[in-house]
Design a protein around this motif. Structure first.
Motif, PDB file in Angstrom:
ATOM      1  N   SER A   1      60.959 -28.272   3.871  1.00  0.00           N
ATOM      2  CA  SER A   1      60.267 -29.115   2.890  1.00  0.00           C
ATOM      3  C   SER A   1      59.248 -28.320   2.094  1.00  0.00           C
ATOM      4  N   PHE A   2      58.465 -27.498   2.777  1.00  0.00           N
ATOM      5  CA  PHE A   2      57.443 -26.696   2.093  1.00  0.00           C
ATOM      6  C   PHE A   2      58.096 -25.799   1.043  1.00  0.00           C
TER       7      PHE A   2
ATOM      8  N   PHE B   1      41.806 -30.675   8.271  1.00  0.00           N
ATOM      9  CA  PHE B   1      42.381 -31.921   8.776  1.00  0.00           C
ATOM     10  C   PHE B   1      43.872 -32.008   8.441  1.00  0.00           C
ATOM     11  N   LEU B   2      44.232 -31.584   7.220  1.00  0.00           N
ATOM     12  CA  LEU B   2      45.635 -31.688   6.803  1.00  0.00           C
ATOM     13  C   LEU B   2      46.525 -30.656   7.491  1.00  0.00           C
ATOM     14  N   TYR B   3      45.986 -29.454   7.720  1.00  0.00           N
ATOM     15  CA  TYR B   3      46.870 -28.374   8.159  1.00  0.00           C
ATOM     16  C   TYR B   3      46.788 -28.009   9.642  1.00  0.00           C
ATOM     17  N   ILE B   4      45.663 -28.318  10.310  1.00  0.00           N
ATOM     18  CA  ILE B   4      45.583 -27.949  11.731  1.00  0.00           C
ATOM     19  C   ILE B   4      46.672 -28.628  12.566  1.00  0.00           C
ATOM     20  N   PRO B   5      46.903 -29.959  12.386  1.00  0.00           N
ATOM     21  CA  PRO B   5      47.971 -30.579  13.191  1.00  0.00           C
ATOM     22  C   PRO B   5      49.324 -29.889  12.985  1.00  0.00           C
ATOM     23  N   ILE B   6      49.629 -29.556  11.726  1.00  0.00           N
ATOM     24  CA  ILE B   6      50.895 -28.890  11.438  1.00  0.00           C
ATOM     25  C   ILE B   6      50.936 -27.520  12.107  1.00  0.00           C
TER      26      ILE B   6
ATOM     27  N   TYR C   1      41.157 -29.736   4.171  1.00  0.00           N
ATOM     28  CA  TYR C   1      42.304 -28.844   4.388  1.00  0.00           C
ATOM     29  C   TYR C   1      42.506 -28.559   5.875  1.00  0.00           C
TER      30      TYR C   1
ATOM     31  N   ALA D   1      60.924 -29.796  14.344  1.00  0.00           N
ATOM     32  CA  ALA D   1      59.883 -30.201  13.396  1.00  0.00           C
ATOM     33  C   ALA D   1      59.435 -29.005  12.563  1.00  0.00           C
TER      34      ALA D   1
ATOM     35  N   VAL E   1      49.270 -26.477  14.774  1.00  0.00           N
ATOM     36  CA  VAL E   1      49.408 -26.617  16.230  1.00  0.00           C
ATOM     37  C   VAL E   1      50.869 -26.856  16.600  1.00  0.00           C
ATOM     38  N   LEU E   2      51.514 -27.730  15.820  1.00  0.00           N
ATOM     39  CA  LEU E   2      52.917 -28.055  16.071  1.00  0.00           C
ATOM     40  C   LEU E   2      53.793 -26.803  15.978  1.00  0.00           C
TER      41      LEU E   2
ATOM     42  N   TYR F   1      54.007 -37.253  14.838  1.00  0.00           N
ATOM     43  CA  TYR F   1      54.283 -36.622  16.127  1.00  0.00           C
ATOM     44  C   TYR F   1      53.243 -35.547  16.450  1.00  0.00           C
ATOM     45  N   ALA F   2      52.810 -34.801  15.419  1.00  0.00           N
ATOM     46  CA  ALA F   2      51.816 -33.755  15.640  1.00  0.00           C
ATOM     47  C   ALA F   2      50.561 -34.332  16.296  1.00  0.00           C
TER      48      ALA F   2
ATOM     49  N   TYR G   1      45.685 -39.741   8.102  1.00  0.00           N
ATOM     50  CA  TYR G   1      46.389 -38.467   7.952  1.00  0.00           C
ATOM     51  C   TYR G   1      47.614 -38.631   7.052  1.00  0.00           C
TER      52      TYR G   1
ATOM     53  N   LEU H   1      51.301 -31.208  -0.543  1.00  0.00           N
ATOM     54  CA  LEU H   1      52.357 -30.573   0.244  1.00  0.00           C
ATOM     55  C   LEU H   1      52.682 -31.319   1.555  1.00  0.00           C
ATOM     56  N   PRO H   2      51.677 -31.625   2.386  1.00  0.00           N
ATOM     57  CA  PRO H   2      52.020 -32.325   3.632  1.00  0.00           C
ATOM     58  C   PRO H   2      52.684 -33.669   3.371  1.00  0.00           C
TER      59      PRO H   2
ATOM     60  N   LEU I   1      62.055 -28.192   9.922  1.00  0.00           N
ATOM     61  CA  LEU I   1      62.062 -29.158   8.822  1.00  0.00           C
ATOM     62  C   LEU I   1      60.852 -28.981   7.919  1.00  0.00           C
ATOM     63  N   LEU I   2      59.698 -28.680   8.537  1.00  0.00           N
ATOM     64  CA  LEU I   2      58.495 -28.441   7.741  1.00  0.00           C
ATOM     65  C   LEU I   2      58.700 -27.254   6.816  1.00  0.00           C
TER      66      LEU I   2
ATOM     67  N   TRP J   1      54.920 -34.437   1.315  1.00  0.00           N
ATOM     68  CA  TRP J   1      56.360 -34.341   1.075  1.00  0.00           C
ATOM     69  C   TRP J   1      57.119 -33.953   2.341  1.00  0.00           C
ATOM     70  N   THR J   2      56.429 -33.740   3.438  1.00  0.00           N
ATOM     71  CA  THR J   2      57.140 -33.374   4.661  1.00  0.00           C
ATOM     72  C   THR J   2      57.452 -34.627   5.465  1.00  0.00           C
TER      73      THR J   2
ATOM     74  N   ILE K   1      50.677 -34.732  20.076  1.00  0.00           N
ATOM     75  CA  ILE K   1      50.320 -33.504  20.785  1.00  0.00           C
ATOM     76  C   ILE K   1      48.806 -33.332  20.811  1.00  0.00           C
ATOM     77  N   LEU K   2      48.177 -33.505  19.616  1.00  0.00           N
ATOM     78  CA  LEU K   2      46.733 -33.265  19.521  1.00  0.00           C
ATOM     79  C   LEU K   2      45.925 -34.217  20.393  1.00  0.00           C
TER      80      LEU K   2
ATOM     81  N   ILE L   1      57.288 -36.364  11.712  1.00  0.00           N
ATOM     82  CA  ILE L   1      56.799 -35.108  12.274  1.00  0.00           C
ATOM     83  C   ILE L   1      55.283 -35.050  12.198  1.00  0.00           C
TER      84      ILE L   1
ATOM     85  N   ASN M   1      59.400 -29.862  18.803  1.00  0.00           N
ATOM     86  CA  ASN M   1      58.480 -28.982  18.076  1.00  0.00           C
ATOM     87  C   ASN M   1      59.255 -27.991  17.218  1.00  0.00           C
TER      88      ASN M   1
END
Lengths: 302, 256
Positions: free
Chosen positions: B239-240, B17-22, B15, B232, B24-25, A131-132, A172, A120-121, B235-236, A123-124, A135-136, A128, B229
């Motif tokens: 796409s999802f 690692f993949l989803y926390i940045p998203i 998971y 973004a 937070v955004l 960019y995330a 990532y 899923l990520p 758009l996320l 395909w985004t 921030i982190l 972005i 933000n």
């Protein structure tokens, strides 16, 4: 459709196949030839000519562009890129392999969900996702502030604009591309072989390193190529997370085409990336042929 | 789950690692503060700011023009290509060639197209971006439809022909409907790809017609803002939604 009716002869079948090829595949194949094959060949051709003053080229044959790629400045960029892309690949495999292994062990109904969540990520929007991390990793961002709050560090440390930030961003970006092929190869693995190793007295670690890992190597290599090659050609992550301090081949290519306007030299650099891709795929194919052979032999013995 | 043992660590870790940045955004897009790093309270002001930003509105229109156009063209060409490759060629070389635009590094395709367009005198504009998006979009559609053809039975088509239907009728009444789930999923994927595509667009676009990713790129280069933000996060979400629908369409029909 390809099975011929008994009444029609071989000639009719052949004619039908030809019509089918032309009508169905024709437009697409022509399009790919025009907008992929010819453009890529053009890059190859451009690499042998001289640069034009404002981009473009002058049709005078030369090897200078290739000679120039061996100047110390560029050798430095190449080795730098190889180290960063290599570290990225290694990290992605170290994270991706156990994850793929764990997904393969999930109950069937959870496996699909788990795989969709991995892709899923991917395909985004890539910008972005990069960019995330700005921030982190920022000095005022969540990672620094939680480290300070926890008393681990006394003042924010510079995480952003370092080679480490570039590597994190690349891992990532491409981690899903490692997990999928590795998962596919684990899924395809003949579990009896692993069981046989156990029955013959091998420890679980031994069975993993002697049986599972070698047999899943083709998937591991595909995953590695899918991370390594795009990492080399990525110019966005080094720019946004490396702050322009980490220059990779991708950045050089971008600059040659859009800023320095030296297309022939940019073409040489791009060919470096393409030839690496081709060489790595050829190696993968060779290794996967050997391993499939071994796997079959082991299967028939087991 | 109980059999996983220590394997739970990499699974949960990945998971996270993949989803926390998203995550937070997305959370930060609702931050009331202008400072993008400190949370001061909930607000949707950055979303309304988006709609008043001319550059973003223009980027949105440009993005939609390219995405819709590329999706239509890539879906038609890619579907036909898939049928031609899977039914009439049966050659791994032709199949690899058809799927190559999806595998070739985007930067290589981008500079190749830039060189090609300048050689044949195509002015860089939304039109050249569209031509570029069709080439990799088509390969993705072809990949999905070829997979679908592998799952479908061609005996229905043979029966249709044997019963006297023309090739034309058979194609529209039998072939296309049986491939429809693959075609729709492929179209949805091309749409998302086109919507999010940056590298190829960056090289093949003219200076006056930025798409949303180009707008984001130029904004991000100047720094982090809560407005980015919000954009973004939107758009996320798009796409999802699209990718999950595409996945559901292909899976729903797999069980039929």
């Amino acid at each position: 459709m390809s099975t011929t009716t008994p009444t029609s002869g071989r000639g009719a079948a052949r004619r039908r196949a030809l019509i089918g090829r032309t009508v169905f595949a024709g437009p697409g194949l022509i399009y790919i030839t025009a907008f992929m094959a010819i453009p890529v060949l053009l890059v190859l051709v451009y690499s042998f000519f001289q640069r034009g003053r404002f981009g473009g080229i002058v049709w005078e044959f030369t090897f200078d562009n290739y000679v120039r790629a061996f100047e110390p400045v560029y050798i430095q960029v190449f080795s730098n890129s190889l180290v960063i892309a290599g570290t990225t690949t290694l990290l992605a495999l170290l994270i991706g392999y156990p994850t793929a292994y764990a997904i393969a062990k999930l109950p069937a109904r959870w496996r699909t969900v788990a795989l969709v969540m991995v892709v899923l990520p991917f395909w985004t929007n890539f910008l972005i996702r990069t960019y995330a991390w700005i921030i982190l990793l920022n000095s005022e961002g969540p990672i620094n502030s939680s480290l300070v709050d926890a008393g681990i560090i006394s003042a924010p440390i510079g995480l952003l604009y370092t080679p480490g930030a570039v590597i994190v961003g690349l891992v990532y970006a491409y981690l899903p591309l490692v997990i999928l092929p590795v998962y596919a190869s684990i899924e395809r693995l003949d579990r009896q072989l692993v069981e046989a190793a156990g029955n013959l007295g091998a420890s679980r670690a031994r069975a993993f390193f002697d049986v599972t890992l070698p047999l899943t190597l083709p998937g591991v290599m595909i995953g590695a190529i899918f991370v390594f090659v795009p990492s080399l050609g990525n110019f966005v992550v080094p720019e946004l997370l490396g702050g322009g301090k980490t220059v990779m081949v991708g950045n050089l290519i971008r600059d040659q085409f859009l800023e320095a306007r030296d297309w022939p030299f940019g073409a040489v650099l791009a060919l470096f990336v393409i030839s690496l891709l081709v060489i790595l795929f050829a190696m993968q194919a060779a290794i996967s042929r050997r391993i499939n052979g071994t796997g079959k032999r082991m299967s028939s013995r087991a | 789950m109980h059999k996983l043992g220590w394997l739970r660590v990499p699974l949960i870790g990945t998971y996270a690692f993949l989803y926390i940045p998203i995550a937070v955004l997305v959370v930060m897009s609702f931050n009331a503060s202008k400072n993008p790093f400190t949370w001061t309270g909930f607000s949707t002001q950055w979303y309304s700011a988006l709609f008043n930003n001319d550059l973003i509105r223009q980027g949105f229109v440009n993005t939609m023009i390219v995405a819709v156009g590329a999706t239509i063209l890539a879906t038609i060409l890619g579907t036909l290509l898939a049928i031609g490759v899977a039914r009439y060629f049966r050659s791994t070389v032709v199949e690899a060639y058809s799927l190559a635009p999806a595998i070739i590094p985007d930067l290589v395709l981008a500079i190749g197209l830039l060189a090609f367009f300048s050689l044949i005198g195509v002015t860089l504009s939304l039109f050249s971006v569209l031509l570029a998006h069709v080439v990799f979009g088509m390969a993705f559609v072809a990949a999905v439809v070829i997979a679908r053809i592998g799952q479908t039975d061609s005996s229905l088509e043979e029966a249709s022909r044997d019963l006297g239907a023309s090739a034309f009728t058979t194609f529209f009444r039998i072939t296309l409907p049986s491939l429809a789930p693959g075609i729709i999923a492929g179209a949805l994927l091309v749409f998302t790809l086109s919507l999010d595509e940056f590298v190829v667009t960056y090289f093949t676009n003219g200076p006056t017609t930025p798409t949303l990713p180009i707008v984001i790129y130029s904004m991000v280069r100047f720094g982090v803002t809560p407005e980015i933000n919000a954009l973004a996060a939107l758009l996320l979400l798009v796409s999802f939604t699209i990718v999950i629908s595409a996945q559901r369409i292909t899976r729903l029909t797999d069980s039929v």
